[in-house]
Design a protein around this motif. Structure first.
Motif, PDB file in Angstrom:
ATOM      1  N   VAL A   1      -9.032  12.376   5.837  1.00 40.15           N
ATOM      2  CA  VAL A   1      -9.328  11.233   4.787  1.00 40.15           C
ATOM      3  C   VAL A   1      -8.037  11.234   3.938  1.00 40.15           C
ATOM      4  CG1 VAL A   1     -10.585  10.227   3.042  1.00 40.15           C
ATOM      5  CG2 VAL A   1     -11.861  11.385   5.026  1.00 40.15           C
ATOM      6  N   ASP A   2      -7.317  10.103   3.506  1.00 40.55           N
ATOM      7  CA  ASP A   2      -6.499   9.965   2.894  1.00 40.55           C
ATOM      8  C   ASP A   2      -6.663   9.063   1.394  1.00 40.55           C
ATOM      9  OD1 ASP A   2      -4.578  11.163   4.677  1.00 40.55           O
ATOM     10  OD2 ASP A   2      -3.816   9.407   5.368  1.00 40.55           O
ATOM     11  N   ARG A   3      -6.132   9.171   0.578  1.00 42.72           N
ATOM     12  CA  ARG A   3      -6.482   8.412  -0.474  1.00 42.72           C
ATOM     13  C   ARG A   3      -5.143   7.334  -0.449  1.00 42.72           C
ATOM     14  NH1 ARG A   3      -7.867  10.230  -6.409  1.00 42.72           N
ATOM     15  NH2 ARG A   3      -9.892  10.580  -5.444  1.00 42.72           N
ATOM     16  N   VAL A   4      -5.666   6.060  -0.695  1.00 44.09           N
ATOM     17  CA  VAL A   4      -4.544   4.922  -0.467  1.00 44.09           C
ATOM     18  C   VAL A   4      -4.684   4.193  -1.897  1.00 44.09           C
ATOM     19  CG1 VAL A   4      -3.900   2.820   0.657  1.00 44.09           C
ATOM     20  CG2 VAL A   4      -5.248   4.802   2.035  1.00 44.09           C
ATOM     21  N   VAL A   5      -3.603   3.444  -2.350  1.00 43.77           N
ATOM     22  CA  VAL A   5      -3.286   2.763  -3.460  1.00 43.77           C
ATOM     23  C   VAL A   5      -2.658   1.574  -3.171  1.00 43.77           C
ATOM     24  CG1 VAL A   5      -2.240   2.471  -5.775  1.00 43.77           C
ATOM     25  CG2 VAL A   5      -3.409   4.744  -5.090  1.00 43.77           C
ATOM     26  N   ALA A   6      -3.213   0.307  -3.399  1.00 46.07           N
ATOM     27  CA  ALA A   6      -2.599  -1.118  -3.146  1.00 46.07           C
ATOM     28  C   ALA A   6      -2.174  -1.601  -4.493  1.00 46.07           C
ATOM     29  CB  ALA A   6      -3.322  -1.945  -2.456  1.00 46.07           C
ATOM     30  N   VAL A   7      -1.041  -2.120  -4.518  1.00 49.39           N
ATOM     31  CA  VAL A   7      -0.424  -2.670  -5.834  1.00 49.39           C
ATOM     32  C   VAL A   7      -0.094  -4.122  -5.598  1.00 49.39           C
ATOM     33  CG1 VAL A   7       1.195  -2.344  -7.796  1.00 49.39           C
ATOM     34  CG2 VAL A   7       0.430  -0.260  -6.690  1.00 49.39           C
ATOM     35  N   PHE A   8      -0.591  -5.043  -6.692  1.00 47.90           N
ATOM     36  CA  PHE A   8      -0.033  -6.295  -6.441  1.00 47.90           C
ATOM     37  C   PHE A   8       1.057  -6.797  -7.714  1.00 47.90           C
ATOM     38  CE2 PHE A   8      -4.155  -6.640  -4.615  1.00 47.90           C
ATOM     39  CZ  PHE A   8      -4.337  -7.792  -4.234  1.00 47.90           C
ATOM     40  N   PRO A   9       2.039  -7.802  -7.171  1.00 41.44           N
ATOM     41  CA  PRO A   9       3.023  -7.925  -8.223  1.00 41.44           C
ATOM     42  C   PRO A   9       2.787  -7.970  -9.778  1.00 41.44           C
ATOM     43  CG  PRO A   9       3.003  -9.308  -6.264  1.00 41.44           C
ATOM     44  CD  PRO A   9       1.928  -8.735  -6.332  1.00 41.44           C
ATOM     45  N   ASP A  10       1.281  -8.245  -9.948  1.00 39.81           N
ATOM     46  CA  ASP A  10       1.043  -8.381 -11.314  1.00 39.81           C
ATOM     47  C   ASP A  10       0.664  -7.156 -11.797  1.00 39.81           C
ATOM     48  OD1 ASP A  10      -1.442  -8.386 -10.167  1.00 39.81           O
ATOM     49  OD2 ASP A  10      -2.124 -10.178 -10.705  1.00 39.81           O
ATOM     50  N   GLY A  11       0.498  -6.157 -11.233  1.00 40.60           N
ATOM     51  CA  GLY A  11       0.165  -4.996 -11.725  1.00 40.60           C
ATOM     52  C   GLY A  11      -1.216  -4.366 -11.473  1.00 40.60           C
ATOM     53  N   ARG A  12      -1.828  -5.261 -10.932  1.00 44.84           N
ATOM     54  CA  ARG A  12      -3.255  -5.093 -10.497  1.00 44.84           C
ATOM     55  C   ARG A  12      -3.197  -4.012  -9.350  1.00 44.84           C
ATOM     56  NH1 ARG A  12      -6.158  -9.206  -8.242  1.00 44.84           N
ATOM     57  NH2 ARG A  12      -3.836 -10.242  -7.928  1.00 44.84           N
ATOM     58  N   ALA A  13      -4.149  -2.905  -9.422  1.00 43.27           N
ATOM     59  CA  ALA A  13      -3.984  -1.866  -8.474  1.00 43.27           C
ATOM     60  C   ALA A  13      -5.354  -1.623  -7.931  1.00 43.27           C
ATOM     61  CB  ALA A  13      -3.301  -0.657  -8.916  1.00 43.27           C
ATOM     62  N   PHE A  14      -5.450  -1.063  -6.709  1.00 38.56           N
ATOM     63  CA  PHE A  14      -6.908  -0.457  -6.185  1.00 38.56           C
ATOM     64  C   PHE A  14      -6.581   0.577  -5.371  1.00 38.56           C
ATOM     65  CE2 PHE A  14      -6.600  -5.035  -6.841  1.00 38.56           C
ATOM     66  CZ  PHE A  14      -7.667  -5.146  -7.445  1.00 38.56           C
ATOM     67  N   ALA A  15      -7.494   1.743  -5.519  1.00 36.50           N
ATOM     68  CA  ALA A  15      -7.374   2.666  -4.652  1.00 36.50           C
ATOM     69  C   ALA A  15      -8.644   3.078  -3.964  1.00 36.50           C
ATOM     70  CB  ALA A  15      -7.314   4.011  -5.575  1.00 36.50           C
ATOM     71  N   TRP A  16      -8.753   3.564  -2.819  1.00 41.60           N
ATOM     72  CA  TRP A  16      -9.706   3.918  -1.902  1.00 41.60           C
ATOM     73  C   TRP A  16      -9.601   5.090  -0.769  1.00 41.60           C
ATOM     74  CZ3 TRP A  16      -6.537  -0.039  -1.168  1.00 41.60           C
ATOM     75  CH2 TRP A  16      -5.871  -0.331  -0.156  1.00 41.60           C
ATOM     76  N   HIS A  17     -10.661   5.645  -0.350  1.00 44.51           N
ATOM     77  CA  HIS A  17     -10.204   6.743   0.763  1.00 44.51           C
ATOM     78  C   HIS A  17     -10.281   6.089   2.020  1.00 44.51           C
ATOM     79  CE1 HIS A  17     -11.437  10.332  -2.223  1.00 44.51           C
ATOM     80  NE2 HIS A  17     -10.559   9.714  -2.695  1.00 44.51           N
ATOM     81  N   GLN A  18      -9.691   6.633   2.934  1.00 44.28           N
ATOM     82  CA  GLN A  18      -9.666   5.602   4.313  1.00 44.28           C
ATOM     83  C   GLN A  18      -9.233   7.080   5.116  1.00 44.28           C
ATOM     84  OE1 GLN A  18      -6.946   2.466   4.766  1.00 44.28           O
ATOM     85  NE2 GLN A  18      -6.229   3.384   6.555  1.00 44.28           N
ATOM     86  N   LEU A  19     -10.117   7.064   6.379  1.00 45.74           N
ATOM     87  CA  LEU A  19     -10.150   7.917   7.646  1.00 45.74           C
ATOM     88  C   LEU A  19      -8.558   7.707   7.940  1.00 45.74           C
ATOM     89  CD1 LEU A  19     -13.323   7.258   9.395  1.00 45.74           C
ATOM     90  CD2 LEU A  19     -12.640   8.902   7.907  1.00 45.74           C
TER      91      LEU A  19
ATOM     92  N   ALA B   1       0.924  -1.098  -0.030  1.00 45.80           N
ATOM     93  CA  ALA B   1      -0.049   0.062  -0.068  1.00 45.80           C
ATOM     94  C   ALA B   1       0.985   1.244   0.051  1.00 45.80           C
ATOM     95  CB  ALA B   1      -1.025   0.006   1.146  1.00 45.80           C
ATOM     96  N   PHE B   2       0.214   2.191  -0.740  1.00 46.04           N
ATOM     97  CA  PHE B   2       1.013   3.660  -0.867  1.00 46.04           C
ATOM     98  C   PHE B   2       0.204   4.590  -0.525  1.00 46.04           C
ATOM     99  CE2 PHE B   2       3.024   0.324  -3.718  1.00 46.04           C
ATOM    100  CZ  PHE B   2       4.307   0.607  -3.330  1.00 46.04           C
ATOM    101  N   LEU B   3       0.749   5.815  -0.099  1.00 49.22           N
ATOM    102  CA  LEU B   3      -0.118   6.881   0.268  1.00 49.22           C
ATOM    103  C   LEU B   3      -0.245   7.614  -1.204  1.00 49.22           C
ATOM    104  CD1 LEU B   3      -1.417   9.185   1.825  1.00 49.22           C
ATOM    105  CD2 LEU B   3       0.822  10.140   2.359  1.00 49.22           C
ATOM    106  N   SER B   4      -1.530   7.900  -1.528  1.00 46.84           N
ATOM    107  CA  SER B   4      -1.742   8.450  -2.799  1.00 46.84           C
ATOM    108  C   SER B   4      -2.065   9.936  -2.580  1.00 46.84           C
ATOM    109  CB  SER B   4      -2.822   7.782  -3.368  1.00 46.84           C
ATOM    110  OG  SER B   4      -3.480   8.811  -4.538  1.00 46.84           O
ATOM    111  N   GLU B   5      -2.947  10.275  -1.782  1.00 49.29           N
ATOM    112  CA  GLU B   5      -3.344  11.928  -1.492  1.00 49.29           C
ATOM    113  C   GLU B   5      -3.591  11.858   0.042  1.00 49.29           C
ATOM    114  OE1 GLU B   5      -4.053  14.229  -3.894  1.00 49.29           O
ATOM    115  OE2 GLU B   5      -3.850  12.982  -5.982  1.00 49.29           O
ATOM    116  N   PRO B   6      -2.544  12.326   0.603  1.00 43.32           N
ATOM    117  CA  PRO B   6      -3.068  12.796   1.918  1.00 43.32           C
ATOM    118  C   PRO B   6      -3.984  13.867   2.299  1.00 43.32           C
ATOM    119  CG  PRO B   6      -0.859  13.894   1.335  1.00 43.32           C
ATOM    120  CD  PRO B   6      -1.221  13.048   0.240  1.00 43.32           C
ATOM    121  N   GLU B   7      -4.748  13.810   3.081  1.00 45.10           N
ATOM    122  CA  GLU B   7      -5.883  14.765   3.423  1.00 45.10           C
ATOM    123  C   GLU B   7      -6.788  15.326   2.227  1.00 45.10           C
ATOM    124  OE1 GLU B   7      -7.010  16.371   6.382  1.00 45.10           O
ATOM    125  OE2 GLU B   7      -5.609  14.657   7.413  1.00 45.10           O
TER     126      GLU B   7
END
Length: 172
Positions: free
Chosen positions: A148-166, A137-143
């Motif tokens: 709320v932060d935007r978080v990005v998770a990346v898999f080894p095969d290149g699939r990636a997902f983003a969401w907002h988290q408190l 997981a990586f920090l995408s957009e703080p505040e």
């Protein structure tokens, strides 16, 4: 001599009234349940159009300003009713090694459940992959919104997902 039965005073009419009341309560409960499901799963969500300036970005190790990363096949949803309804699925050609050497990690990442109609985002599978170390997981957009932060998770095969988290900044 006539042996007539006395008039029925057992309250049979109130039994029918009771059935009507129970039936009405059930109808209202089913309608309320359908309304709650609709508002949680369908209402308010809109597809997100990703255009230049609205890219997927990550915060570099050496700065505080998020930078756009290379992504493909981005699908996203969001709602104005809450700052934590954003979800996105995409792919990236960037390797995990390059990402970890360039961008800030996000150690407390906890993906939030997406509506059932947004099939590409499986929060449970993403969470398990983050716990096992398969995905990072990586920090995408703080505040991105207050607290709320935007978080990005990346898999080894290149699939990636983003969401907002408190992020806990509003806990005080």
């Amino acid at each position: 001599m006539c042996r007539c039965l006395p008039p029925d005073r057992s309250g049979g009419g109130s039994v029918n009234a009771g059935k009507l009341i129970v039936g009405a309560i059930l109808i209202v409960a089913v309608a309320a349940g359908a309304f709650l499901w609709y508002t949680a799963e369908r209402a308010f969500y809109e597809p997100v159009a990703f255009q230049p300036g609205a890219e997927i970005r990550l915060v570099p190790l050496t700065g505080d300003q998020p930078e756009a990363i290379v992504v493909e096949a981005v699908e996203g949803i969001d709602a104005i009713s809450s700052p934590i309804k954003f979800r996105a699925c995409f792919t990236t050609p960037l390797s995990l090694a390059m990402l970890t050497e360039t961008y800030r990690d996000y150690p407390a990442a906890e993906p939030l459940i997406a509506p059932s109609g947004f099939d590409c985002f499986d929060a449970q599978a993403i969470g398990q992959a983050l716990e096992s170390g398969e995905a990072l997981a990586f920090l995408s957009e703080p505040e991105i919104h207050p607290g709320v932060d935007r978080v990005v998770a990346v898999f080894p095969d290149g699939r990636a997902f983003a969401w907002h988290q408190l992020n806990g900044n509003l806990a005080e």
